[in-house]
Scaffold this active site. Sequence first.
Site, short mmCIF file in Angstrom:
data_model
loop_
_atom_site.label_atom_id
_atom_site.label_comp_id
_atom_site.label_asym_id
_atom_site.label_seq_id
_atom_site.Cartn_x
_atom_site.Cartn_y
_atom_site.Cartn_z
N GLU A 40 0.89 -1.16 0.00
CA GLU A 40 0.00 0.00 0.00
C GLU A 40 0.93 1.21 0.00
O GLU A 40 1.52 1.55 1.02
CB GLU A 40 -0.92 -0.03 1.22
N CYS A 50 -2.12 8.99 2.75
CA CYS A 50 -1.90 8.56 1.37
C CYS A 50 -3.13 8.76 0.50
O CYS A 50 -3.01 8.85 -0.72
CB CYS A 50 -1.46 7.09 1.35
#
Length: 477
Positions: A247, A281
């Site tokens: 990720e 993010c």
Amino acid sequence: MNGKLYIGGKFCEAADGATFDVVNPYNLKKIGEQAAATKADVVRAIDFAETGFASLKALTAHRRADLLRKLYAAMLANEKEIAETMTEEQGKPLKEAIGEVRYAASYVQWYAEEGIRVQGDILAPSSSKMRLHVLREPVGPVALITPWNFPLAMMVRKLAPAIAAGCSVIAKPAGQTPFTAVKFFQLIDQVGFPEGSCQLLTGSAELIGEVLLDDFRIRKLSFTGSTEVGKRLAQKSAATLKRVSMELGGHAPLIIFSDADIKKAVKGAVLSKYLNSGQACIASNRLYVHTAIKADFVAALTESVRGLKVGNGMENADIGPVIDQNAYQKIALHVDDACAKGGKVLTGGQGYRAIDGAGGYLYPATLLDDVDDQMLIVNEETFGPVLPILTFEDDDDVIRRANATPYGLAAYAYTESLTRATKVMESLEFGMIGINTPGLGAVQTPFGGVKMSGYGREGGKYGIEEYLQTKIVNIGL
């Protein structure tokens, strides 16, 4: 606080007694020391993870679920203590830290139930003297490497499905935020997981990562962090053919179409950009607003952003300090570059040091107007509380511009048209799309990206699949 490693069901110092300092990012004062693992500590953790895997795998899924339910209850019972530790070492507002503890706990609760629903299969045989069984089994000991921006949620989102599947874990949190992990592992210790089920290693990322990835006994790596580091870890994992989940970085577009509900869109823009000081993010990094509604939308957005208070996370601030000087300098670079190329600051735009210039690094919620596609901030992830505003007139053009990035984690759009929303969600090249909402992290959904934002998913029924492998058994009669 003086934090220790957790290996083989016991807290312990590093083999050589080494430690590193942990500081509060708001005042830059030392808040404690954390054990720095040696190579011998890492090897010992792998040894225990190997034996712990056998013990954990031998438990029934229902027994593992019982342990996870106890952990869930313990997290909620201790949420304030964990949250205060998180704010002290990471800087985020306490109200956000409490929310993160509850969010992390929801994954423990979910996987307590998901683990008992893992199913195999029986296939129709091609002979009367054959029986075919498909088994789903845990992959083995796994390494979890997590970042500082969500120090509890990112770890628990990996650990809970791994334990539910029957995998032992070795967790490596970021050096800036080890104490949150220590608090969490104190609860793991209290619950009474089998010895070796869960290990906590802190210290040099390079040393710990190298030993973990070189050892064949670690069968999977799950990493959350930058794309640059993720690529190196993936390459290193290839030597022992570990399964890998990544990720990685994002560069999320937020598109406000001409038919958007402006009030709803403003609220969504603020939440998607300024949560955790923009250090997320999935934070919006590029806002595209249709020229027809730009004036009204920008006026409302500017008023809302100006009301955000920056300061000490323990004192009801909306935005805490950025994590360190490097992060601060990157934010300032993006703002300065935009202004030098014709951009205009609508609010914010100037960072400063806390506590009379001697403390941590604060950057107020910032809006930039008159931004174009050539500016750094439109092409790089800022990871801070700055939102650049661009305009568009054509739907196909804005979708093309939104996709013009190597990253593909999250994207957002606001429109009242079902037809337009359908086209947008099918055209955007991102793993997660929010239509008329900034919410993308529900526990039952698959969290993850495409392109240079990684692969693999966390959450829901999809997350546990990352920790399972398939075995076929052919029985001759």
